[in-house]
Design a protein around this motif. Structure first.
Motif, PDB file in Angstrom:
ATOM      1  N   TRP A  18      -6.966   6.855 -11.857  1.00  0.00           N
ATOM      2  CA  TRP A  18      -5.677   6.073 -12.114  1.00  0.00           C
ATOM      3  C   TRP A  18      -5.212   5.767 -10.974  1.00  0.00           C
ATOM      4  O   TRP A  18      -4.387   4.655 -10.978  1.00  0.00           O
ATOM      5  N   GLY A  19      -5.152   6.569 -10.000  1.00  0.00           N
ATOM      6  CA  GLY A  19      -4.630   6.362  -8.737  1.00  0.00           C
ATOM      7  C   GLY A  19      -5.305   5.066  -8.060  1.00  0.00           C
ATOM      8  O   GLY A  19      -4.612   4.361  -7.292  1.00  0.00           O
ATOM      9  N   ILE A  20      -6.596   5.040  -8.433  1.00  0.00           N
ATOM     10  CA  ILE A  20      -7.408   3.920  -7.868  1.00  0.00           C
ATOM     11  C   ILE A  20      -7.235   2.560  -8.638  1.00  0.00           C
ATOM     12  O   ILE A  20      -7.085   1.460  -8.092  1.00  0.00           O
ATOM     13  N   MET A  21      -7.065   2.747 -10.156  1.00  0.00           N
ATOM     14  CA  MET A  21      -7.185   1.510 -10.848  1.00  0.00           C
ATOM     15  C   MET A  21      -5.820   0.919 -10.995  1.00  0.00           C
ATOM     16  O   MET A  21      -5.607  -0.364 -11.166  1.00  0.00           O
ATOM     17  N   PHE A  22      -4.594   1.737 -10.841  1.00  0.00           N
ATOM     18  CA  PHE A  22      -3.194   1.232 -11.246  1.00  0.00           C
ATOM     19  C   PHE A  22      -2.813  -0.056 -10.274  1.00  0.00           C
ATOM     20  O   PHE A  22      -2.414  -0.972 -10.962  1.00  0.00           O
ATOM     21  N   PRO A  23      -3.187  -0.218  -9.108  1.00  0.00           N
ATOM     22  CA  PRO A  23      -2.636  -1.236  -8.484  1.00  0.00           C
ATOM     23  C   PRO A  23      -3.544  -2.407  -8.630  1.00  0.00           C
ATOM     24  O   PRO A  23      -2.810  -3.646  -8.765  1.00  0.00           O
ATOM     25  N   GLY A  24      -4.501  -2.465  -9.178  1.00  0.00           N
ATOM     26  CA  GLY A  24      -5.348  -3.619  -9.588  1.00  0.00           C
ATOM     27  C   GLY A  24      -4.968  -3.974 -11.153  1.00  0.00           C
ATOM     28  O   GLY A  24      -5.460  -5.153 -11.524  1.00  0.00           O
ATOM     29  N   VAL A  75       0.771  -1.164  -0.031  1.00  0.00           N
ATOM     30  CA  VAL A  75       0.093  -0.019  -0.053  1.00  0.00           C
ATOM     31  C   VAL A  75       0.949   1.291   0.050  1.00  0.00           C
ATOM     32  O   VAL A  75       0.717   2.070  -0.689  1.00  0.00           O
ATOM     33  N   ILE A  76       1.834   1.484   0.783  1.00  0.00           N
ATOM     34  CA  ILE A  76       2.606   2.531   0.938  1.00  0.00           C
ATOM     35  C   ILE A  76       3.622   2.811  -0.272  1.00  0.00           C
ATOM     36  O   ILE A  76       3.470   3.714  -0.913  1.00  0.00           O
ATOM     37  N   TRP A 106       2.589   1.979  -3.473  1.00  0.00           N
ATOM     38  CA  TRP A 106       1.430   2.429  -4.405  1.00  0.00           C
ATOM     39  C   TRP A 106       1.140   3.982  -4.292  1.00  0.00           C
ATOM     40  O   TRP A 106       0.981   4.705  -5.151  1.00  0.00           O
ATOM     41  N   TYR A 107       1.100   4.241  -2.875  1.00  0.00           N
ATOM     42  CA  TYR A 107       0.784   5.696  -2.506  1.00  0.00           C
ATOM     43  C   TYR A 107       1.965   6.600  -3.059  1.00  0.00           C
ATOM     44  O   TYR A 107       1.790   7.388  -3.694  1.00  0.00           O
ATOM     45  N   VAL A 108       3.053   6.226  -2.639  1.00  0.00           N
ATOM     46  CA  VAL A 108       4.332   7.046  -2.961  1.00  0.00           C
ATOM     47  C   VAL A 108       4.276   6.965  -4.580  1.00  0.00           C
ATOM     48  O   VAL A 108       4.423   8.164  -5.245  1.00  0.00           O
ATOM     49  N   LEU A 109       4.038   5.937  -5.376  1.00  0.00           N
ATOM     50  CA  LEU A 109       4.214   6.075  -6.767  1.00  0.00           C
ATOM     51  C   LEU A 109       3.153   6.771  -7.348  1.00  0.00           C
ATOM     52  O   LEU A 109       3.327   7.828  -8.237  1.00  0.00           O
ATOM     53  N   SER A 110       1.823   6.585  -6.879  1.00  0.00           N
ATOM     54  CA  SER A 110       0.526   7.732  -7.012  1.00  0.00           C
ATOM     55  C   SER A 110       0.862   9.174  -6.961  1.00  0.00           C
ATOM     56  O   SER A 110       0.583   9.816  -7.731  1.00  0.00           O
TER      57      SER A 110
END
Length: 83
Positions: free
Chosen positions: A34-40, A17-18, A20-24
């Motif tokens: 995009w920030g919501i969809m990217f991890p999935g 999670v962290i 992914w947040y840093v990348l977003s």
């Protein structure tokens, strides 16, 4: 390569999670779709499901699509939509 991708499924989601947040945040995707969809989008489970699906498609159907001029990504998209 496939074993390496599947081995990433052993990493708990909480650990990702962290990053992914840093990348977003670096890509300015905070509060965007995009920030919501990217991890999935790119997940090991999705790669596993697509591989299993494509291994069940007859080679004759794939060869016919290649002869018709379709690329690999277009072949996967058409098969997913019409099955």
């Amino acid at each position: 390569m496939f074993i390496l991708i599947l081995s990433t499924m052993m990493i708990p989601t909480e650990m990702l999670v962290i990053p992914w947040y840093v990348l977003s945040s670096e890509l300015s995707w905070i509060d965007t779709y995009w920030g919501i969809m990217f991890p999935g989008i790119i997940e090991a489970f999705g790669v596993f499901l697509m591989r299993q699906f494509m291994s069940g498609v007859p080679n004759d159907m794939l060869d016919a699509a290649r002869i018709d001029g379709m690329g690999e990504f277009k072949i996967g998209g058409k098969l997913r939509c019409h099955k």
